[in-house]
Design a protein around this motif. Structure first.
Motif, PDB file in Angstrom:
ATOM      1  N   LEU A 139       0.795  -1.230   0.000  1.00 28.15           N
ATOM      2  CA  LEU A 139       0.000   0.000   0.000  1.00 28.15           C
ATOM      3  C   LEU A 139       0.825   1.276   0.000  1.00 28.15           C
ATOM      4  O   LEU A 139       0.347   2.326  -0.401  1.00 28.15           O
ATOM      5  CB  LEU A 139      -0.953   0.001   1.196  1.00 28.15           C
ATOM      6  N   ILE A 140       2.073   1.215   0.465  1.00 27.66           N
ATOM      7  CA  ILE A 140       2.898   2.429   0.459  1.00 27.66           C
ATOM      8  C   ILE A 140       3.880   2.442  -0.705  1.00 27.66           C
ATOM      9  O   ILE A 140       4.792   3.241  -0.749  1.00 27.66           O
ATOM     10  CB  ILE A 140       3.622   2.632   1.810  1.00 27.66           C
ATOM     11  N   GLY A 141       3.687   1.528  -1.655  1.00 25.94           N
ATOM     12  CA  GLY A 141       4.455   1.556  -2.892  1.00 25.94           C
ATOM     13  C   GLY A 141       5.749   0.769  -2.904  1.00 25.94           C
ATOM     14  O   GLY A 141       6.492   0.833  -3.874  1.00 25.94           O
ATOM     15  N   ARG A 142       6.054   0.052  -1.855  1.00 24.95           N
ATOM     16  CA  ARG A 142       7.276  -0.757  -1.837  1.00 24.95           C
ATOM     17  C   ARG A 142       7.014  -2.098  -2.503  1.00 24.95           C
ATOM     18  O   ARG A 142       5.972  -2.701  -2.292  1.00 24.95           O
ATOM     19  CB  ARG A 142       7.742  -0.981  -0.403  1.00 24.95           C
ATOM     20  N   PRO A 143       7.997  -2.575  -3.283  1.00 32.46           N
ATOM     21  CA  PRO A 143       7.809  -3.874  -3.936  1.00 32.46           C
ATOM     22  C   PRO A 143       7.675  -4.996  -2.911  1.00 32.46           C
ATOM     23  O   PRO A 143       8.329  -4.985  -1.869  1.00 32.46           O
ATOM     24  CB  PRO A 143       9.096  -4.057  -4.746  1.00 32.46           C
ATOM     25  N   LEU A 144       6.795  -5.942  -3.205  1.00 31.66           N
ATOM     26  CA  LEU A 144       6.638  -7.105  -2.340  1.00 31.66           C
ATOM     27  C   LEU A 144       7.646  -8.172  -2.737  1.00 31.66           C
ATOM     28  O   LEU A 144       7.960  -8.325  -3.912  1.00 31.66           O
ATOM     29  CB  LEU A 144       5.218  -7.671  -2.464  1.00 31.66           C
ATOM     30  N   LYS A 145       8.126  -8.899  -1.730  1.00 30.26           N
ATOM     31  CA  LYS A 145       9.034 -10.002  -2.009  1.00 30.26           C
ATOM     32  C   LYS A 145       8.257 -11.131  -2.657  1.00 30.26           C
ATOM     33  O   LYS A 145       7.140 -11.442  -2.250  1.00 30.26           O
ATOM     34  CB  LYS A 145       9.648 -10.528  -0.715  1.00 30.26           C
ATOM     35  N   LYS A 146       8.859 -11.730  -3.642  1.00 34.75           N
ATOM     36  CA  LYS A 146       8.234 -12.857  -4.311  1.00 34.75           C
ATOM     37  C   LYS A 146       8.437 -14.106  -3.456  1.00 34.75           C
ATOM     38  O   LYS A 146       9.526 -14.363  -2.959  1.00 34.75           O
ATOM     39  CB  LYS A 146       8.840 -13.044  -5.699  1.00 34.75           C
ATOM     40  N   ALA A 147       7.372 -14.865  -3.263  1.00 33.52           N
ATOM     41  CA  ALA A 147       7.454 -16.098  -2.487  1.00 33.52           C
ATOM     42  C   ALA A 147       8.294 -17.118  -3.254  1.00 33.52           C
ATOM     43  O   ALA A 147       8.213 -17.190  -4.482  1.00 33.52           O
ATOM     44  CB  ALA A 147       6.067 -16.653  -2.223  1.00 33.52           C
ATOM     45  N   PRO A 148       9.070 -17.920  -2.537  1.00 35.00           N
ATOM     46  CA  PRO A 148       9.859 -18.945  -3.231  1.00 35.00           C
ATOM     47  C   PRO A 148       8.955 -20.025  -3.820  1.00 35.00           C
ATOM     48  O   PRO A 148       7.867 -20.267  -3.286  1.00 35.00           O
ATOM     49  CB  PRO A 148      10.752 -19.518  -2.128  1.00 35.00           C
ATOM     50  N   PRO A 149       9.388 -20.659  -4.886  1.00 36.17           N
ATOM     51  CA  PRO A 149       8.595 -21.768  -5.448  1.00 36.17           C
ATOM     52  C   PRO A 149       8.405 -22.864  -4.410  1.00 36.17           C
ATOM     53  O   PRO A 149       9.293 -23.114  -3.592  1.00 36.17           O
ATOM     54  CB  PRO A 149       9.438 -22.268  -6.628  1.00 36.17           C
ATOM     55  N   ILE A 150       7.261 -23.507  -4.432  1.00 37.47           N
ATOM     56  CA  ILE A 150       6.914 -24.526  -3.447  1.00 37.47           C
ATOM     57  C   ILE A 150       7.961 -25.640  -3.401  1.00 37.47           C
ATOM     58  O   ILE A 150       8.273 -26.168  -2.342  1.00 37.47           O
ATOM     59  CB  ILE A 150       5.485 -25.070  -3.686  1.00 37.47           C
ATOM     60  N   GLU A 151       8.531 -25.971  -4.548  1.00 39.33           N
ATOM     61  CA  GLU A 151       9.522 -27.056  -4.585  1.00 39.33           C
ATOM     62  C   GLU A 151      10.850 -26.677  -3.921  1.00 39.33           C
ATOM     63  O   GLU A 151      11.660 -27.551  -3.606  1.00 39.33           O
ATOM     64  CB  GLU A 151       9.757 -27.566  -6.016  1.00 39.33           C
ATOM     65  N   ASP A 152      11.069 -25.382  -3.677  1.00 41.22           N
ATOM     66  CA  ASP A 152      12.291 -24.940  -3.001  1.00 41.22           C
ATOM     67  C   ASP A 152      12.166 -24.951  -1.479  1.00 41.22           C
ATOM     68  O   ASP A 152      13.138 -24.706  -0.777  1.00 41.22           O
ATOM     69  CB  ASP A 152      12.668 -23.523  -3.455  1.00 41.22           C
ATOM     70  N   LEU A 153      10.971 -25.207  -0.962  1.00 41.05           N
ATOM     71  CA  LEU A 153      10.768 -25.214   0.486  1.00 41.05           C
ATOM     72  C   LEU A 153      11.224 -26.539   1.086  1.00 41.05           C
ATOM     73  O   LEU A 153      11.056 -27.598   0.481  1.00 41.05           O
ATOM     74  CB  LEU A 153       9.286 -25.003   0.816  1.00 41.05           C
ATOM     75  N   ASP A 154      11.765 -26.449   2.301  1.00 40.78           N
ATOM     76  CA  ASP A 154      12.100 -27.703   2.978  1.00 40.78           C
ATOM     77  C   ASP A 154      10.798 -28.356   3.445  1.00 40.78           C
ATOM     78  O   ASP A 154       9.759 -27.708   3.541  1.00 40.78           O
ATOM     79  CB  ASP A 154      13.062 -27.453   4.152  1.00 40.78           C
ATOM     80  N   SER A 155      10.861 -29.658   3.720  1.00 39.95           N
ATOM     81  CA  SER A 155       9.648 -30.416   4.029  1.00 39.95           C
ATOM     82  C   SER A 155       8.953 -29.905   5.290  1.00 39.95           C
ATOM     83  O   SER A 155       7.725 -29.894   5.368  1.00 39.95           O
ATOM     84  CB  SER A 155       9.952 -31.903   4.152  1.00 39.95           C
ATOM     85  N   GLU A 156       9.702 -29.435   6.269  1.00 40.47           N
ATOM     86  CA  GLU A 156       9.095 -28.924   7.509  1.00 40.47           C
ATOM     87  C   GLU A 156       8.276 -27.653   7.231  1.00 40.47           C
ATOM     88  O   GLU A 156       7.140 -27.520   7.699  1.00 40.47           O
ATOM     89  CB  GLU A 156      10.184 -28.634   8.550  1.00 40.47           C
ATOM     90  N   THR A 157       8.854 -26.751   6.466  1.00 40.74           N
ATOM     91  CA  THR A 157       8.149 -25.510   6.109  1.00 40.74           C
ATOM     92  C   THR A 157       6.910 -25.820   5.274  1.00 40.74           C
ATOM     93  O   THR A 157       5.828 -25.260   5.508  1.00 40.74           O
ATOM     94  CB  THR A 157       9.084 -24.558   5.339  1.00 40.74           C
ATOM     95  N   TYR A 158       7.066 -26.734   4.317  1.00 40.62           N
ATOM     96  CA  TYR A 158       5.942 -27.124   3.461  1.00 40.62           C
ATOM     97  C   TYR A 158       4.786 -27.686   4.294  1.00 40.62           C
ATOM     98  O   TYR A 158       3.631 -27.301   4.110  1.00 40.62           O
ATOM     99  CB  TYR A 158       6.405 -28.146   2.421  1.00 40.62           C
ATOM    100  N   GLU A 159       5.086 -28.584   5.214  1.00 40.37           N
ATOM    101  CA  GLU A 159       4.044 -29.187   6.066  1.00 40.37           C
ATOM    102  C   GLU A 159       3.396 -28.135   6.956  1.00 40.37           C
ATOM    103  O   GLU A 159       2.185 -28.159   7.177  1.00 40.37           O
ATOM    104  CB  GLU A 159       4.622 -30.331   6.909  1.00 40.37           C
ATOM    105  N   ARG A 160       4.174 -27.210   7.469  1.00 39.67           N
ATOM    106  CA  ARG A 160       3.635 -26.136   8.319  1.00 39.67           C
ATOM    107  C   ARG A 160       2.664 -25.258   7.520  1.00 39.67           C
ATOM    108  O   ARG A 160       1.591 -24.916   7.994  1.00 39.67           O
ATOM    109  CB  ARG A 160       4.786 -25.297   8.879  1.00 39.67           C
TER     110      ARG A 160
END
Length: 164
Positions: A44-65
Motif C-alpha cells: 500500500l505504500i508503494g514498496r515492492p513485495l518479495k516474491k514467495a519462493p517456489p513450493i519445490e524450493d521449500l524444505d519439508s518442515e516448512t511445506y508441512e507447516r
C-alpha cells in the motif's frame, strides 16, 4: 444475496453476479490496479513485495507447516468454488452462456485497457487518462470518497485531483 468472488475465476464470478443482480455486462468492466503476473506488485505504500519462493524450493518442515496453516483456507476455497460451479451449471441449464460471457467480458476489459493506454495502473505509466477511463482507474478509496454517504456518483469535474 450472497456473492462469491474468486480471484482465479474472477470474470466467471462477475458474470454469475451479473445474472444474480440483473446487471448489464458492460457494468462489470474494470481496469486492473495491480498486475501480479508482471512481478511488479507493491504494498500500500508503494514498496515492492518479495516474491514467495517456489513450493519445490521449500524444505519439508516448512511445506508441512504451510499446509497445516492454510488447511482452512483450502476448505473455504473449495466450498466456494463448488457453490460457484453449481450456480454456473444452473445458469447454463437456463440457457445462459456463462463461459461465453466470461470470455466476452475478458475481451471487453482488454479493449478498455488498450483504450486507456495502460495495462498495469501500478507501474506509474505516463499515458494520459482518457475521460471515459477515469472511473475505471479510481482506487476503491478514491471512489468511495467521490460517492460519499449519499451513494451518488458525481460529475466528472469532481474527479480532478483524485485520479491516480
Amino acid at each position: 444475496i450472497d456473492v462469491i468472488l474468486l480471484t482465479d475465476l474472477f470474470d466467471l464470478c462477475l458474470v454469475v453476479m451479473r445474472h444474480t443482480l440483473g446487471w448489464d455486462l458492460d457494468e462489470l468492466m474494470y481496469l486492473r490496479l495491480y498486475n501480479t503476473k508482471s512481478g511488479t506488485l507493491k504494498n500500500l505504500i508503494g514498496r515492492p513485495l518479495k516474491k514467495a519462493p517456489p513450493i519445490e524450493d521449500l524444505d519439508s518442515e516448512t511445506y508441512e507447516r504451510i499446509k497445516i496453516l492454510t488447511m482452512s483456507d483450502k476448505l473455504i476455497y473449495e466450498k466456494a468454488k463448488s457453490i460457484l460451479m453449481k450456480r454456473v451449471l444452473l445458469l447454463e441449464n437456463r440457457g445462459v452462456d456463462v463461459v461465453g460471457e466470461s470470455v466476452m467480458l475478458k475481451n471487453m476489459n482488454k479493449k478498455l485497457e488498450k483504450e486507456c493506454g495502460k495495462t498495469d495502473l501500478n507501474r506509474g505509466s505516463t499515458a494520459k487518462i482518457k475521460s471515459k477511463c477515469d472511473l475505471y482507474s479510481l482506487k476503491d478509496v478514491a471512489y468511495e470518497a467521490l460517492i460519499g454517504d449519499g451513494g451518488d456518483v458525481p460529475q466528472a469535474s469532481a474527479w480532478k485531483g483524485m485520479l491516480p
